[in-house]
Design a protein around this motif. Structure first.
Motif, short mmCIF file in Angstrom:
data_model
loop_
_atom_site.label_atom_id
_atom_site.label_comp_id
_atom_site.label_asym_id
_atom_site.label_seq_id
_atom_site.Cartn_x
_atom_site.Cartn_y
_atom_site.Cartn_z
N GLU A 43 2.22 -3.17 4.71
CA GLU A 43 2.65 -2.89 3.34
C GLU A 43 3.14 -4.16 2.65
OE1 GLU A 43 5.86 0.08 1.17
OE2 GLU A 43 4.91 0.70 3.07
N TYR A 44 3.88 -5.00 3.38
CA TYR A 44 4.36 -6.26 2.82
C TYR A 44 3.19 -7.17 2.44
CZ TYR A 44 6.84 -10.75 2.56
OH TYR A 44 7.35 -11.97 2.14
N ASN A 45 2.19 -7.26 3.32
CA ASN A 45 1.03 -8.10 3.04
C ASN A 45 0.27 -7.64 1.81
OD1 ASN A 45 1.50 -9.76 5.25
ND2 ASN A 45 0.21 -8.56 6.63
N GLU A 46 0.10 -6.33 1.65
CA GLU A 46 -0.60 -5.79 0.49
C GLU A 46 0.15 -6.11 -0.80
OE1 GLU A 46 -0.91 -1.68 1.44
OE2 GLU A 46 -2.67 -1.93 2.74
N GLY A 49 0.32 -10.27 -0.99
CA GLY A 49 -0.91 -11.04 -0.81
C GLY A 49 -0.88 -11.96 0.40
N ARG A 50 -0.20 -11.54 1.46
CA ARG A 50 -0.09 -12.33 2.68
C ARG A 50 -0.97 -11.75 3.79
NH1 ARG A 50 2.34 -17.20 1.49
NH2 ARG A 50 4.20 -16.88 0.16
N ASP A 51 -0.98 -12.42 4.92
CA ASP A 51 -1.75 -11.94 6.06
C ASP A 51 -0.95 -12.16 7.36
OD1 ASP A 51 -3.90 -10.84 7.45
OD2 ASP A 51 -4.87 -12.78 7.75
N TYR A 52 0.32 -11.74 7.35
CA TYR A 52 1.16 -11.87 8.53
C TYR A 52 0.83 -10.74 9.52
CZ TYR A 52 4.02 -14.94 5.57
OH TYR A 52 4.48 -15.95 4.74
#
Length: 462
Positions: A43-46, A49-52
C-alpha cells in the motif's frame, strides 16, 4: 544433595517450558505482523510510487528463536524479527529505512492503541496485553568474488556488519556442545530471575543470562543438580567479574549502560541469598517436605506449594517417598530439534522439490512410501527406508540437508526425538525403529538460502 529430580522435572516440563499452544500463539503473532508489514509495504509503494520489498523471508531472533521463553514471561513476550532488504533498494541510512517501515505498518495497525514506533535498533509494535514485536532492520549485498550474502544491521545512525542468525547459531552450537542441556538451564535461570515480579526490579536480560548459563553450565545427570551447581558457579563468577561479552563478538560488552551493572549486582545478591536457603538439601536429616519447602522458597511458585500441601497427611508422605521417582522422570528427554532457518535464509522464490522413499524388509522391496501413505497403510519396526529426491527444478550447484524427527511418547521415553539438521546427498537411509508419527524433511540450499523444502510423514505402528 537431596534427590527431588522427579518433581523438579515435572515442574520444568509443566510450569517452565512454554506449552505448544503458547508457542503457536507467538508464531501466529509473528506471522500476523509480518503479513501486516508486507501488505503495508504494498500500500505504501502504491501511494508513494516506491518499490520497497523484502529480499528474503523474515528471520526470528532472540529467545523465541532459541526456544528459551518461559511461562512466567507471559505478560512480557518480546518477539524479535529481522527483516532484510537488498542494499541498493532502500535509503542509504537506517533512520530513513525505519521511517518508511513505520509508515507502512501504520496503514495496517489503525486499531492499535499505540502505533508502530521507530526505536534505536528496531521498529516496534506493542500489544495491550504485554506482547511487543521488534522488527530489526537489515540489508544484504554480495561482496566482489563471493557467492553468499553479507548482512548489515541498521542500528542507530549507521549500518554495521552483522549476521541476523549469529546469536541463534551460537546458541545451537553451544547447546549441542552441552549435550542439549543448555536450553534447560537458561529457562530455569529465567524462571528464577522473574520469580518476584513485584519486588525484583532490574534483572539482566535473556541474552546475558544465556551467556552466563553457557559459561558455567555443570554436567550432572540429575536436572536439580545440574541447575543448582550451574547457578552456584554463576554466582561465584559474578562475585569477581560482572562483565559479560557478546558471544559472537568478544570486543563488545553486553553491559551497555550503568543500569546494566546494577542488574548484574542484583542478580549476584539474589542468587547468593536464595542459594543459601537451599543448604538444607545437603543436610543428612533433610526430608522430602523440607526439600520441597526449599525449592518453594527458591522459585516462589505455586507448584511447590501445592506439592507441600499434598504431603500434609502422614500417609501421603509415605506414598511420596515410594513414588517420587515416578514415570514423570521418563520425560526428561533432550530437546535436540533444530530448524533450517536458524542456519540459512529462506528465499522468496518458489522452486519445486519432491521427495519419496523406497521401503524394503529383509531385502525385499515393499514399495514407495508415497503409495503406502496413499493407501493409508502404516509401517512396522524393522523396515529399511531410503529417502531420495525424486524431482526438483533448483539449478545446480546446490547443497542438500536433511532432518529426521521422531515424535510420540516412545521417542521421548527413549530420549530420541532427534531433529538435527545435517548435510547429506540426494539420498538418505533410515531404519524404522519404534512407534510414532515421525517425519523427514529435505532442504535444498543455494548461495546460503533455502530455495526449496519438502516433508514426508513416516507413521510407524507397533
Amino acid at each position: 544433595m537431596y534427590d527431588l529430580s522427579s518433581k523438579f522435572n515435572t515442574f520444568y516440563r509443566n510450569h517452565v517450558v512454554l506449552s505448544n499452544d503458547e508457542r503457536s500463539n507467538l508464531v501466529e503473532k509473528k506471522n500476523l505482523n509480518v503479513r501486516r508489514l508486507k501488505d503495508g509495504l504494498i500500500e505504501y509503494n502504491e501511494e508513494k510510487g516506491r518499490d520497497y520489498k523484502l529480499a528474503e523471508e523474515p528471520v526470528v531472533q532472540g529467545s523465541v528463536a532459541m526456544f528459551t521463553v518461559t511461562q512466567n514471561e507471559s505478560n512480557d513476550y518480546d518477539i524479535d524479527v529481522a527483516i532484510i532488504f537488498e542494499k541498493d533498494a532502500i535509503p542509504s541510512g537506517p533512520i530513513a529505512t525505519k521511517n518508511f517501515l513505520v509508515e507502512a505498518l501504520k496503514k495496517k495497525t489503525t486499531q492499535f492503541n499505540v502505533q508502530p514506533e521507530a526505536k534505536a535498533n528496531c521498529v516496534r509494535i506493542e500489544y495491550a496485553d504485554g506482547y511487543h514485536i521488534d522488527f530489526a532492520i537489515y540489508r544484504r549485498s554480495k561482496k566482489e568474488g563471493e557467492d553468499e550474502y553479507t548482512y548489515e544491521h541498521g542500528g542507530g545512525l549507521e549500518w554495521r556488519e552483522r549476521d541476523p542468525r549469529s546469536i541463534t547459531k551460537w546458541f545451537n552450537q553451544q547447546n549441542k556442545n552441552h549435550n542439549y542441556r543448555l536450553r534447560e538451564i537458561i529457562r530455569l535461570l529465567k524462571m528464577f530471575s522473574k520469580s518476584r515480579p513485584g519486588n525484583w526490579k532490574k534483572m539482566p536480560g535473556g541474552l546475558i543470562l544465556s551467556v552466563l548459563a553457557e559459561e558455567k553450565i555443570q554436567e550432572y545427570e540429575r536436572i536439580d543438580e545440574r541447575f543448582y551447581y550451574s547457578l552456584k558457579e554463576i554466582k561465584n563468577r559474578l562475585l569477581w567479574n560482572k562483565e559479560v561479552k557478546n558471544p559472537t563478538d568478544s570486543s563488545k560488552s553486553l553491559n551497555l549502560v550503568s543500569s546494566d551493572n546494577d542488574k548484574m549486582t542484583n542478580l549476584y545478591n539474589r542468587l547468593s541469598d536464595q542459594l543459601s536457603k537451599l543448604d538444607i538439601l545437603f543436610e543428612p536429616d533433610c526430608t522430602h517436605v523440607k526439600a520441597i519447602e526449599a525449592w518453594e522458597g527458591f522459585f516462589n511458585h505455586s507448584y511447590w506449594t501445592e506439592q507441600k500441601e499434598s504431603l500434609s497427611e502422614a500417609g501421603a508422605l509415605k506414598k511420596a517417598h515410594a513414588s517420587y521417582t515416578s514415570s514423570q522422570e521418563s520425560l526428561n528427554y533432550r530437546e535436540t530439534e533444530e530448524f533450517i532457518t536458524h542456519y540459512f535464509g529462506s528465499s522468496l522464490k518458489k522452486y519445486r522439490l519432491e521427495i519419496d522413499c523406497a521401503v524394503t524388509h529383509r531385502g525385499k522391496r515393499i514399495g514407495v512410501l508415497s503409495m503406502i501413505l496413499r493407501r493409508r497403510e502404516l509401517l512396522l519396526p524393522g523396515y529399511s527406508l531410503e529417502f531420495y529426491i525424486s524431482d526438483t527444478d533448483v539449478p545446480d550447484p546446490y547443497k542438500v540437508f536433511w532432518k529426521v524427527k521422531n515424535e510420540g511418547e516412545v521417542a521421548k521415553e527413549q530420549d530420541s526425538i532427534r531433529g538435527q539438521i545435517f548435510e547429506g546427498g540426494k539420498t538418505h537411509s533410515e531404519p524404522t525403529s519404534f512407534k510414532g508419527n515421525h517425519y523427514v524433511e529435505c532442504y535444498i540450499v543455494k548461495s546460503g538460502l533455502v530455495e526449496a523444502r519438502k516433508r514426508i510423514s513416516v507413521p510407524i505402528k507397533v
